[in-house]
Design a protein around this motif. Structure first.
Motif, PDB file in Angstrom:
ATOM      1  N   MET A   1       0.897  -1.384  -0.032  1.00 37.05           N
ATOM      2  CA  MET A   1      -0.097   0.030  -0.082  1.00 37.05           C
ATOM      3  C   MET A   1       0.840   1.165  -0.045  1.00 37.05           C
ATOM      4  O   MET A   1       1.988   1.298   0.776  1.00 37.05           O
ATOM      5  CB  MET A   1      -0.771  -0.065   1.413  1.00 37.05           C
ATOM      6  N   ASP A   2       0.810   2.047  -0.734  1.00 36.18           N
ATOM      7  CA  ASP A   2       1.370   3.355  -1.018  1.00 36.18           C
ATOM      8  C   ASP A   2       1.117   4.560   0.142  1.00 36.18           C
ATOM      9  O   ASP A   2      -0.197   4.779   0.291  1.00 36.18           O
ATOM     10  CB  ASP A   2       1.269   4.083  -2.231  1.00 36.18           C
ATOM     11  N   ILE A   3       1.863   4.792   0.869  1.00 37.49           N
ATOM     12  CA  ILE A   3       1.621   5.642   2.186  1.00 37.49           C
ATOM     13  C   ILE A   3       0.749   6.995   1.571  1.00 37.49           C
ATOM     14  O   ILE A   3       0.197   7.527   2.637  1.00 37.49           O
ATOM     15  CB  ILE A   3       2.811   5.964   2.855  1.00 37.49           C
TER      16      ILE A   3
ATOM     17  N   GLN B   1      -4.950  14.405   2.344  1.00 35.44           N
ATOM     18  CA  GLN B   1      -6.014  15.107   2.907  1.00 35.44           C
ATOM     19  C   GLN B   1      -7.416  14.762   2.511  1.00 35.44           C
ATOM     20  O   GLN B   1      -7.572  14.236   1.257  1.00 35.44           O
ATOM     21  CB  GLN B   1      -6.124  16.698   2.027  1.00 35.44           C
ATOM     22  N   GLY B   2      -8.195  15.055   3.562  1.00 39.38           N
ATOM     23  CA  GLY B   2      -9.613  14.328   3.813  1.00 39.38           C
ATOM     24  C   GLY B   2      -9.690  12.780   3.872  1.00 39.38           C
ATOM     25  O   GLY B   2     -11.001  12.375   3.913  1.00 39.38           O
ATOM     26  N   ASN B   3      -8.705  12.240   4.189  1.00 40.71           N
ATOM     27  CA  ASN B   3      -8.694  10.587   3.905  1.00 40.71           C
ATOM     28  C   ASN B   3      -9.018  10.262   5.462  1.00 40.71           C
ATOM     29  O   ASN B   3      -9.660   9.004   5.480  1.00 40.71           O
ATOM     30  CB  ASN B   3      -7.469  10.014   3.687  1.00 40.71           C
ATOM     31  N   LYS B   4      -8.987  11.084   6.539  1.00 47.75           N
ATOM     32  CA  LYS B   4      -9.501  10.538   7.757  1.00 47.75           C
ATOM     33  C   LYS B   4      -8.583   9.154   8.247  1.00 47.75           C
ATOM     34  O   LYS B   4      -9.546   8.403   8.623  1.00 47.75           O
ATOM     35  CB  LYS B   4     -11.029  10.617   7.777  1.00 47.75           C
ATOM     36  N   PHE B   5      -7.539   9.202   8.092  1.00 47.43           N
ATOM     37  CA  PHE B   5      -6.769   7.982   8.605  1.00 47.43           C
ATOM     38  C   PHE B   5      -6.200   8.022   9.850  1.00 47.43           C
ATOM     39  O   PHE B   5      -6.171   9.042  10.489  1.00 47.43           O
ATOM     40  CB  PHE B   5      -5.391   8.119   7.464  1.00 47.43           C
ATOM     41  N   VAL B   6      -6.068   6.793  10.472  1.00 50.54           N
ATOM     42  CA  VAL B   6      -5.556   6.713  11.970  1.00 50.54           C
ATOM     43  C   VAL B   6      -4.085   5.843  11.723  1.00 50.54           C
ATOM     44  O   VAL B   6      -4.111   4.817  11.246  1.00 50.54           O
ATOM     45  CB  VAL B   6      -6.584   5.816  12.553  1.00 50.54           C
TER      46      VAL B   6
ATOM     47  N   GLY C   1      -7.639  -2.505  12.621  1.00 49.22           N
ATOM     48  CA  GLY C   1      -8.061  -1.693  11.362  1.00 49.22           C
ATOM     49  C   GLY C   1      -7.319  -0.401  11.192  1.00 49.22           C
ATOM     50  O   GLY C   1      -7.745   0.467  10.150  1.00 49.22           O
ATOM     51  N   VAL C   2      -6.335  -0.024  11.895  1.00 54.59           N
ATOM     52  CA  VAL C   2      -5.759   1.192  11.690  1.00 54.59           C
ATOM     53  C   VAL C   2      -5.004   1.011  10.506  1.00 54.59           C
ATOM     54  O   VAL C   2      -5.023   0.413   9.640  1.00 54.59           O
ATOM     55  CB  VAL C   2      -4.547   1.324  12.857  1.00 54.59           C
ATOM     56  N   ASP C   3      -4.597   2.450   9.769  1.00 52.72           N
ATOM     57  CA  ASP C   3      -4.215   2.261   8.352  1.00 52.72           C
ATOM     58  C   ASP C   3      -2.843   2.332   8.264  1.00 52.72           C
ATOM     59  O   ASP C   3      -2.314   1.874   7.070  1.00 52.72           O
ATOM     60  CB  ASP C   3      -4.739   3.748   7.972  1.00 52.72           C
TER      61      ASP C   3
END
Length: 263
Positions: A1-3, A9-14, A51-53
């Motif tokens: 997965m590409d970091i 922006q706007g992805n709401k990642f954790v 489930g963290v990113d």
């Protein structure tokens, strides 16, 4: 997965923290290197399963911190990072705390990691062990010299557990960090577990065009509000029982936080 598809922006990642137990050579080292490695891998796997990113591997328990890591710390942090990188399929980052950007980037390059956290990038600060000068020039030159320009630099501004030598608006620090090459900006409260002020996140968001990350005090009760403004969050202590950074990651606490975000 590409970091860069995660930290956007706007992805709401954790991003979840893998807090290594005290490393060899430090005051609280317990003498058992295998335990350090095993807990780092177990925490990373728990975070991934919940489930963290992405995850960051950090020498969080090397108290009292120096600005730079000693050789035994670098060796152990790199070994732990390698174990974590082999164990999970989500992106892995490195934070050689308190502010060793050369160690972070070197460990990231050696182990195929995709990002680093740099706590003191453009600010000059006092911390418990003295003065830390900003490292943006050294960081960006090191990244170039290591041929690691694909490694994202997540830069804190006015970072927790420190005091600025000269008071400047947080907007100034954020704009300077971006102009010096930061790929994302991290904003924190005053200490670990202290909520990042919403107004500070909003002010930084208003002046930069890179992802802005809430870097402390994010938990189930406030993650929706925090990520209503911030693009993502870095979470550690609230995912452990009692908020104790020595404890392992608790799956149920991670799910509680993520469920609150996705409700």
């Amino acid at each position: 997965m590409d970091i860069r598809s995660v930290i956007s922006q706007g992805n709401k990642f954790v991003i979840g923290m893998v807090h290594c137990l005290a490393l060899p050579g430090t005051a609280e080292f317990g003498g058992d290197v295998k335990k350090i490695m095993d807990q780092a891998v177990a925490d990373a796997l728990t975070l991934e399963r919940a489930g963290v990113d992405a995850v960051i591997v950090e020498n969080m328990n090397d108290n009292p911190f120096g600005a730079l890591l000693d050789t035994p710390q670098v060796a152990a942090l790199s070994a732990a990072t390698a174990r974590v990188r082999d164990a999970v399929s989500i992106p892995v980052g490195v934070d050689a705390a308190f502010n060793d950007c050369v160690a972070s980037l070197s460990i990231a390059k050696a182990n195929g990691c995709q990002f680093v956290r740099v706590p003191v990038f453009v600010d000059t600060v006092l911390f418990t062990n003295g003065l830390i000068a900003p490292c943006s020039k050294l960081c960006m030159e090191t990244r170039r010299n290591l041929e690691a320009t694909d490694v994202m630099v997540l830069a804190d501004v006015q970072v927790k557990h420190s005091h600025p030598v000269i008071e400047v608006p947080v907007e100034t620090s954020a704009k300077e960090a971006v102009s010096c090459g930061a790929d994302a900006i991290i904003v924190t409260g005053s200490a670990i577990g202290v909520e990042t002020p919403i107004d500070m996140i909003r002010r930084v968001k208003s002046v930069v065009d890179v992802p802005v990350i809430a870097g402390s005090g994010v938990k189930a009760e406030n993650i929706d509000d925090q990520l209503n403004i911030a693009d993502g969050a870095i979470i550690g202590s609230s995912l452990k029982k009692g908020g104790d950074v020595h404890n392992p990651i608790d799956y149920d606490l991670v799910r509680e936080v993520l469920d609150a975000l996705h409700k």
